[in-house]
Design a protein around this motif. Structure first.
Motif, mmCIF file in Angstrom:
data_model
loop_
_atom_site.group_PDB
_atom_site.id
_atom_site.type_symbol
_atom_site.label_atom_id
_atom_site.label_comp_id
_atom_site.label_asym_id
_atom_site.label_seq_id
_atom_site.Cartn_x
_atom_site.Cartn_y
_atom_site.Cartn_z
ATOM 1 N N ARG A 212 0.859 -1.178 0.000
ATOM 2 C CA ARG A 212 0.000 0.000 0.000
ATOM 3 C C ARG A 212 0.904 1.240 0.000
ATOM 4 O O ARG A 212 1.820 1.338 0.821
ATOM 5 C CB ARG A 212 -0.887 -0.018 1.246
ATOM 6 C CG ARG A 212 -1.971 1.038 1.268
ATOM 7 C CD ARG A 212 -2.813 0.894 2.528
ATOM 8 N NE ARG A 212 -3.456 -0.412 2.586
ATOM 9 C CZ ARG A 212 -4.627 -0.695 2.017
ATOM 10 N NH1 ARG A 212 -5.280 0.240 1.351
ATOM 11 N NH2 ARG A 212 -5.136 -1.892 2.126
ATOM 12 N N ASP A 341 -2.162 -5.266 4.606
ATOM 13 C CA ASP A 341 -2.975 -5.335 5.817
ATOM 14 C C ASP A 341 -2.151 -4.791 6.980
ATOM 15 O O ASP A 341 -1.257 -5.479 7.477
ATOM 16 C CB ASP A 341 -3.404 -6.777 6.118
ATOM 17 C CG ASP A 341 -4.244 -7.355 5.005
ATOM 18 O OD1 ASP A 341 -5.172 -6.656 4.562
ATOM 19 O OD2 ASP A 341 -3.980 -8.486 4.579
ATOM 20 N N GLY A 346 -1.960 -8.576 10.246
ATOM 21 C CA GLY A 346 -1.707 -8.624 8.816
ATOM 22 C C GLY A 346 -0.300 -9.083 8.497
ATOM 23 O O GLY A 346 -0.085 -9.871 7.572
ATOM 24 N N CYS A 349 -0.091 -12.889 9.147
ATOM 25 C CA CYS A 349 -0.758 -13.656 8.085
ATOM 26 C C CYS A 349 0.076 -13.677 6.808
ATOM 27 O O CYS A 349 0.149 -14.703 6.125
ATOM 28 C CB CYS A 349 -2.138 -13.076 7.801
ATOM 29 S SG CYS A 349 -3.364 -13.472 9.071
#
Length: 420
Positions: A212, A341, A346, A349
């Protein structure tokens, strides 16, 4: 058949070919009735491919001791390399790297170059998982240098796939794609379905968003190629939250991967840029506290001094009364690169996406977070059924539910079973 009888050479080769084809059950059927260290080693590798690590480790340890007693150095080195692969699959990274480096050297001395390459590939994988990219690159180069022109196509495919992953970690998108495409071609030539699936998975992931990007108050998703173009541009400072570093015009200016307090401060300053951030808010971000006292304020001043030194002239962290501001040169754009995330859950994971089972301390080491912080996030993920837990005590492991076995773990064991 008498379990004390050693597996015949031709049947051992048959079991090894079954393992190389991903048929662990077939290998067990062949080697199961026999005894002796060679049958033990074959059973150990088959059990490891099936994920039965405690039983696999016990069988391989017994085989290694028997090989050592009999003076069979090459076979002992293979068993030791397989034990290193099991440690890698269980994310005991330090132990895995030590065993695999030693086994790789022993296998090369014994003339077993293919398995020496596999062991060194495992050592590269362990270093890469711990974020030691330069060390991983050296280990992978050593593995590639070990491989001869007549090496099995399966081995060449695995090395190319590891090279693709390394280039992806270094944000070299075009190089990563070329290596992955070569790996996919060799995987198809090998005919191994699991390796084919893994290379195809990498190529699909290459075209998906990986991060991001936050700049100018806007957020957008970016693919690896977008990130490569982003960090290479002149007149731009990038705060990379994925690797906890600062890049200026494509060059790394500060590595804060092992200094989480300093990076937390820098990230807070970057999010506030070009405005200032209150001292109390900066202290909360740095120290993870709710209420800031005088002790925190004194420590903040010390840490700001350390941050200024770490940045090495990439802008100036200026004190403004009860606030701080990160000031960059005129016309310099600041970009924050973050995970898809955000937050501990996040990041965990993403780490577990390789399909392997990790311990909480290993996750903490890979993410530069305390074990306690990781355990809190894992508890929430287990309750949400996003993560499965197995074992207890030091053997407690966490993994994604029903995750497919990946090249990063079980697949590397196949090379150690190849005949010859």
């Amino acid at each position: 058949m008498d379990a004390a009888v050693e597996v015949p050479v031709e049947l051992g080769a048959l079991a090894a070919r079954a393992l190389a084809a991903g048929d662990a059950l077939g290998a067990l059927r062949v080697a199961g009735p026999f005894g002796g260290p060679h049958a033990l080693a074959l059973r150990g590798i088959a059990l490891a491919q099936m994920g039965a690590y405690p039983e696999a480790r016990a069988a391989l340890e017994r085989a290694a001791l028997a090989f050592a007693a009999a003076g069979e150095e090459r076979a002992r080195a293979r068993a030791s390399a397989a034990l290193g692969e099991i440690a890698l699959a269980q994310r005991e990274l330090g132990e895995a790297q030590r065993q695999l480096v030693e086994a790789g050297d022993a296998l090369e001395r014994a003339g077993d170059l293919t398995n020496a390459a596999w062991a060194r590939l495992g050592a590269a994988r362990a270093a890469l998982l711990e974020g030691r990219v330069a060390e991983a690159e050296r280990a992978l180069a050593a593995a590639e240098a070990t491989v001869t022109g007549d090496a099995p196509v399966f081995t060449r495919a695995a090395l190319a796939l590891a090279r693709a992953e390394l280039h992806a970690r270094l944000v070299r998108a075009s190089s990563a794609r070329r290596a992955a495409e070569q790996a996919a071609a060799w995987a198809r030539a090998s005919g191994h379905p699991q390796l084919i699936a893994e290379t195809e998975r990498f190529l699909r992931a290459h075209d998906e968003p990986v991060a991001r990007v936050i700049r100018g108050g806007r957020e957008e998703l970016a693919r690896l190629a977008d990130v490569e173009a982003l960090v290479a541009a002149e007149g731009r400072v990038v705060v990379d939250s994925l690797r906890r570093r600062v890049l200026d015009g494509g060059a790394a200016r500060a590595d804060l991967s092992r200094r989480p307090v300093l990076f937390a401060m820098l990230e807070a300053l970057a999010r506030a840029h070009p405005a200032a951030i209150a001292s109390a808010d900066l202290a909360r971000a740095a120290f993870g506290v709710r209420t800031v006292n005088e002790s925190h304020r004194r420590r903040l001043r010390v840490e700001v001094g350390r941050l200024r030194a770490a940045l090495g002239g990439t802008g100036v962290v200026r004190a403004l009364g009860n606030a701080y501001r990160w000031e960059l040169g005129a016309g310099v754009e600041l970009v924050l690169l973050g995970p898809l995330d955000p937050g501990n859950a996040g990041a965990i994971c993403a780490l577990l996406a390789d399909g392997a089972a990790w311990s909480a301390p290993a996750i903490g080491a890979a993410l530069c977070k305390s074990t306690r912080t990781v355990q809190r996030a894992l508890s929430e993920l287990v309750l949400a059924r996003a993560v499965e837990v197995s074992g207890s005590g030091p053997s407690r492991r966490y993994a994604r539910p029903r995750a497919a076995l990946s090249i990063a773990s079980q697949m590397l064991l196949l090379g150690l079973a190849l005949p010859g």
